[in-house]
Design a protein around this motif. Structure first.
Motif, PDB file in Angstrom:
ATOM      1  N   GLY A 180       0.815  -1.212   0.000  1.00 37.79           N
ATOM      2  CA  GLY A 180       0.000   0.000   0.000  1.00 37.79           C
ATOM      3  C   GLY A 180       0.843   1.253   0.000  1.00 37.79           C
ATOM      4  O   GLY A 180       0.516   2.248  -0.658  1.00 37.79           O
ATOM      5  N   VAL A 181       1.957   1.206   0.711  1.00 39.32           N
ATOM      6  CA  VAL A 181       2.852   2.357   0.807  1.00 39.32           C
ATOM      7  C   VAL A 181       3.545   2.638  -0.531  1.00 39.32           C
ATOM      8  O   VAL A 181       3.521   3.770  -1.025  1.00 39.32           O
ATOM      9  CB  VAL A 181       3.904   2.122   1.923  1.00 39.32           C
ATOM     10  CG1 VAL A 181       5.059   3.111   1.801  1.00 39.32           C
ATOM     11  CG2 VAL A 181       3.251   2.245   3.296  1.00 39.32           C
ATOM     12  N   THR A 196      12.543   3.972  -0.440  1.00 40.22           N
ATOM     13  CA  THR A 196      13.503   3.257   0.402  1.00 40.22           C
ATOM     14  C   THR A 196      13.294   3.593   1.878  1.00 40.22           C
ATOM     15  O   THR A 196      13.274   2.704   2.742  1.00 40.22           O
ATOM     16  CB  THR A 196      14.949   3.609  -0.016  1.00 40.22           C
ATOM     17  OG1 THR A 196      15.125   3.287  -1.400  1.00 40.22           O
ATOM     18  CG2 THR A 196      15.970   2.845   0.804  1.00 40.22           C
ATOM     19  N   ALA A 197      13.110   4.886   2.174  1.00 37.95           N
ATOM     20  CA  ALA A 197      12.896   5.317   3.561  1.00 37.95           C
ATOM     21  C   ALA A 197      11.599   4.746   4.123  1.00 37.95           C
ATOM     22  O   ALA A 197      11.538   4.318   5.288  1.00 37.95           O
ATOM     23  CB  ALA A 197      12.880   6.845   3.628  1.00 37.95           C
ATOM     24  N   ALA A 198      10.564   4.730   3.298  1.00 30.10           N
ATOM     25  CA  ALA A 198       9.259   4.221   3.745  1.00 30.10           C
ATOM     26  C   ALA A 198       9.303   2.724   4.026  1.00 30.10           C
ATOM     27  O   ALA A 198       8.669   2.242   4.976  1.00 30.10           O
ATOM     28  CB  ALA A 198       8.195   4.534   2.697  1.00 30.10           C
ATOM     29  N   LEU A 199      10.051   1.962   3.213  1.00 31.49           N
ATOM     30  CA  LEU A 199      10.178   0.515   3.442  1.00 31.49           C
ATOM     31  C   LEU A 199      10.905   0.236   4.760  1.00 31.49           C
ATOM     32  O   LEU A 199      10.532  -0.686   5.503  1.00 31.49           O
ATOM     33  CB  LEU A 199      10.927  -0.141   2.276  1.00 31.49           C
ATOM     34  CG  LEU A 199      10.134  -0.291   0.977  1.00 31.49           C
ATOM     35  CD1 LEU A 199      11.041  -0.774  -0.150  1.00 31.49           C
ATOM     36  CD2 LEU A 199       8.955  -1.241   1.142  1.00 31.49           C
ATOM     37  N   ASP A 204      10.559  -1.386  10.534  1.00 30.71           N
ATOM     38  CA  ASP A 204      10.664  -1.006  11.952  1.00 30.71           C
ATOM     39  C   ASP A 204       9.319  -1.168  12.660  1.00 30.71           C
ATOM     40  O   ASP A 204       9.264  -1.618  13.815  1.00 30.71           O
ATOM     41  CB  ASP A 204      11.145   0.442  12.088  1.00 30.71           C
ATOM     42  CG  ASP A 204      12.601   0.636  11.651  1.00 30.71           C
ATOM     43  OD1 ASP A 204      13.318  -0.386  11.504  1.00 30.71           O
ATOM     44  OD2 ASP A 204      12.998   1.788  11.429  1.00 30.71           O
ATOM     45  N   ASP A 205       8.239  -0.796  11.973  1.00 24.77           N
ATOM     46  CA  ASP A 205       6.896  -0.900  12.558  1.00 24.77           C
ATOM     47  C   ASP A 205       6.575  -2.326  13.002  1.00 24.77           C
ATOM     48  O   ASP A 205       5.894  -2.536  14.013  1.00 24.77           O
ATOM     49  CB  ASP A 205       5.821  -0.459  11.552  1.00 24.77           C
ATOM     50  CG  ASP A 205       5.917   1.016  11.181  1.00 24.77           C
ATOM     51  OD1 ASP A 205       6.647   1.756  11.861  1.00 24.77           O
ATOM     52  OD2 ASP A 205       5.251   1.420  10.199  1.00 24.77           O
ATOM     53  N   TYR A 206       7.063  -3.293  12.230  1.00 24.47           N
ATOM     54  CA  TYR A 206       6.704  -4.693  12.492  1.00 24.47           C
ATOM     55  C   TYR A 206       7.863  -5.507  13.087  1.00 24.47           C
ATOM     56  O   TYR A 206       7.778  -6.730  13.165  1.00 24.47           O
ATOM     57  CB  TYR A 206       6.197  -5.343  11.201  1.00 24.47           C
ATOM     58  CG  TYR A 206       4.859  -4.785  10.774  1.00 24.47           C
ATOM     59  CD1 TYR A 206       3.670  -5.294  11.287  1.00 24.47           C
ATOM     60  CD2 TYR A 206       4.786  -3.719   9.876  1.00 24.47           C
ATOM     61  CE1 TYR A 206       2.444  -4.770  10.919  1.00 24.47           C
ATOM     62  CE2 TYR A 206       3.559  -3.185   9.499  1.00 24.47           C
ATOM     63  CZ  TYR A 206       2.389  -3.701  10.029  1.00 24.47           C
ATOM     64  OH  TYR A 206       1.165  -3.173   9.660  1.00 24.47           O
ATOM     65  N   ALA A 379       3.849   7.709  10.830  1.00 22.97           N
ATOM     66  CA  ALA A 379       4.478   8.085   9.549  1.00 22.97           C
ATOM     67  C   ALA A 379       3.965   7.198   8.417  1.00 22.97           C
ATOM     68  O   ALA A 379       3.682   7.679   7.310  1.00 22.97           O
ATOM     69  CB  ALA A 379       5.998   7.971   9.663  1.00 22.97           C
ATOM     70  N   THR A 380       3.849   5.884   8.691  1.00 20.86           N
ATOM     71  CA  THR A 380       3.341   4.953   7.671  1.00 20.86           C
ATOM     72  C   THR A 380       1.871   5.216   7.389  1.00 20.86           C
ATOM     73  O   THR A 380       1.431   5.205   6.231  1.00 20.86           O
ATOM     74  CB  THR A 380       3.553   3.500   8.138  1.00 20.86           C
ATOM     75  OG1 THR A 380       4.951   3.275   8.331  1.00 20.86           O
ATOM     76  CG2 THR A 380       3.017   2.507   7.112  1.00 20.86           C
ATOM     77  N   GLN A 381       1.098   5.489   8.431  1.00 20.14           N
ATOM     78  CA  GLN A 381      -0.336   5.750   8.252  1.00 20.14           C
ATOM     79  C   GLN A 381      -0.581   7.006   7.423  1.00 20.14           C
ATOM     80  O   GLN A 381      -1.544   7.077   6.656  1.00 20.14           O
ATOM     81  CB  GLN A 381      -1.024   5.852   9.606  1.00 20.14           C
ATOM     82  CG  GLN A 381      -1.161   4.500  10.312  1.00 20.14           C
ATOM     83  CD  GLN A 381      -1.893   4.597  11.641  1.00 20.14           C
ATOM     84  OE1 GLN A 381      -2.729   5.466  11.825  1.00 20.14           O
ATOM     85  NE2 GLN A 381      -1.558   3.706  12.557  1.00 20.14           N
ATOM     86  N   LYS A 382       0.307   7.993   7.554  1.00 20.38           N
ATOM     87  CA  LYS A 382       0.173   9.218   6.744  1.00 20.38           C
ATOM     88  C   LYS A 382       0.308   8.896   5.256  1.00 20.38           C
ATOM     89  O   LYS A 382      -0.408   9.452   4.418  1.00 20.38           O
ATOM     90  CB  LYS A 382       1.247  10.239   7.150  1.00 20.38           C
ATOM     91  CG  LYS A 382       0.880  11.045   8.384  1.00 20.38           C
ATOM     92  CD  LYS A 382       1.943  12.108   8.656  1.00 20.38           C
ATOM     93  CE  LYS A 382       1.582  12.923   9.890  1.00 20.38           C
ATOM     94  NZ  LYS A 382       2.627  13.929  10.211  1.00 20.38           N
TER      95      LYS A 382
END
Length: 403
Positions: A180-181, A196-199, A204-206, A379-382
């Motif tokens: 989704g990201v 790359t930063a988002a991945l 980190d989230d998981y 940050a991911t939810q945004k």
């Protein structure tokens, strides 16, 4: 992947993109063909090209669905790989029948990578493995119509009817979130650095790691690994040039996460997937090597293939050694994480259109149910809140007629 992601490499400029069937043309015929090719639009501005990408994507989605059903306890990996390859070939034969010269078929051979195996596992009989309940299986395939390529990868847990929990659930949840990201970030004007930063943030989230060396490539006509790339995880010695995405580009987007360190190494298993290095020439000495290379030139001139697809596998196993040492063929080695690691892989093909980024593979696939106690960060939810897919057309307000 070696090429196509999964280990960083030097990117080669493709100097030859002619289909195999055109290699026997005279110089005069080739010159005429080249002039026609220059005039032909081979990107998404051509509606016929869009149709071919979409048809290839339908075949890939259907194949992944079939492979998911095939992956049951007691089934061996070689039979699953053969099933996937045969299904792609049969589906390709059913469309565009009127054009006898059109090339179509496998763009990347079916790979079935289990548990800590990261990628490129398309074994011969001697390296076979029988699936068991609870195995985490990565399915990776590609098809093309007239050189327009669609690829996908999908992760399932064999025999899971109740929701899986723990690390396996975290891997599945991270893959779902990451897809989704990246779809929302690979848009006209977006950057590979942002992806790359988002991945990394999703990992980190998981509580996971992005696997080192994974490269997502732009794809072009008969080119599965174009020079514009996104690296999944930057290291001091593994970096890529910053690029900006543009309208009418096509990308295969790989997301690969591990419960281990995310530092894969080459497996002891035999490498069976290779691709012709178009910018290398070499006079082969061994008869078996010349046999292999002749088969490659005839059937697999630009796209990856598996040794199982060569008629005489025994000769292929002997001849492939000189072909790779001379760098005529680029190997896609089987890569593995540490033995207790769980690796998940998802990949989708996207088309960047003026109306938005369209996901064409990875649609409506069978999903393993899971319950993860982890949730995406703010940050991911945004990013997930950003618009996705085709832009909605604003309705024009009708003018009221004067009384």
């Amino acid at each position: 992947e070696s090429p196509r992601g999964i280990t960083a490499r030097n990117h080669r400029v493709h100097t030859q993109k002619l289909p195999a069937k055109l290699s026997k043309m005279s110089d005069e015929e080739l010159s005429s063909y080249s002039e026609e090719e220059e005039e032909q639009i081979t990107d998404l501005r051509n509606s016929d090209v869009v149709t071919k990408y979409q048809e290839a994507a339908k075949i890939v989605n259907l194949t992944i669905k079939g492979l998911c059903l095939k992956c049951k306890a007691g089934t061996d990996v070689v039979s699953v790989c053969n099933f996937g390859d045969q299904l792609i070939v049969k589906q390709c034969q059913r469309i565009f029948k009127s054009n006898k010269l059109m090339e179509k078929g496998i763009a990347f051979p079916t790979c079935v990578s289990v548990n800590n195996v990261v990628c490129h596992n398309s074994p011969l009989d001697e390296d076979n493995y029988t699936l068991q309940d609870g195995d985490v299986v990565k399915l990776d395939v590609g098809a093309h119509i007239d050189g327009y390529i669609a690829t996908a990868a999908h992760t399932i847990v064999v025999g899971a009817t109740d929701p899986v929990e723990g690390p396996k659930a975290d891997v599945l949840a991270a893959l779902q979130t990451a897809q989704g990201v990246v779809q929302r970030l690979v848009v006209n004007g977006g950057s590979n650095a942002a992806v790359t930063a988002a991945l990394k943030q999703v990992a980190d989230d998981y509580g996971l790691n992005v696997v080192q060396g994974v490269l997502s490539h732009q794809m072009k006509h008969f080119v599965i690994d174009g020079n514009k790339v996104i690296i999944g995880r930057e290291e001091v010695d593994q970096k890529v040039d910053d690029v900006e995405f543009e309208t009418y580009e096509v990308y295969a987007l790989d997301c690969v996460f591990s419960t281990g360190e995310g530092k894969p190494r080459a497996s002891e298993s035999r490498t069976t997937v290779f691709k012709r290095a178009l910018d290398v020439n070499y006079r082969l000495k061994r008869k078996s090597s010349r046999y292999v290379f002749a088969q490659v030139q005839q059937h697999f001139s630009t796209l990856p293939f598996t040794l199982r697809a060569i008629e005489d596998v025994t000769q292929a196993k002997a001849g492939i050694i000189e072909c790779t040492k001379s760098e005529l063929l680029t190997p896609y080695p089987v890569l593995v994480e540490r033995a207790d690691a769980i690796v998940g892989h998802a990949k989708m093909t996207v088309l960047i259109m003026p109306s938005g980024t369209i996901k064409v593979t990875g649609l409506d696939l069978p999903q393993t149910p899971f319950n993860s106690d982890k949730v995406p960060s703010e940050a991911t939810q945004k990013i997930l809140a950003l618009p996705c897919g085709k832009k909605k057309k604003k309705k024009k307000k009708k003018k009221k007629k004067a009384a």
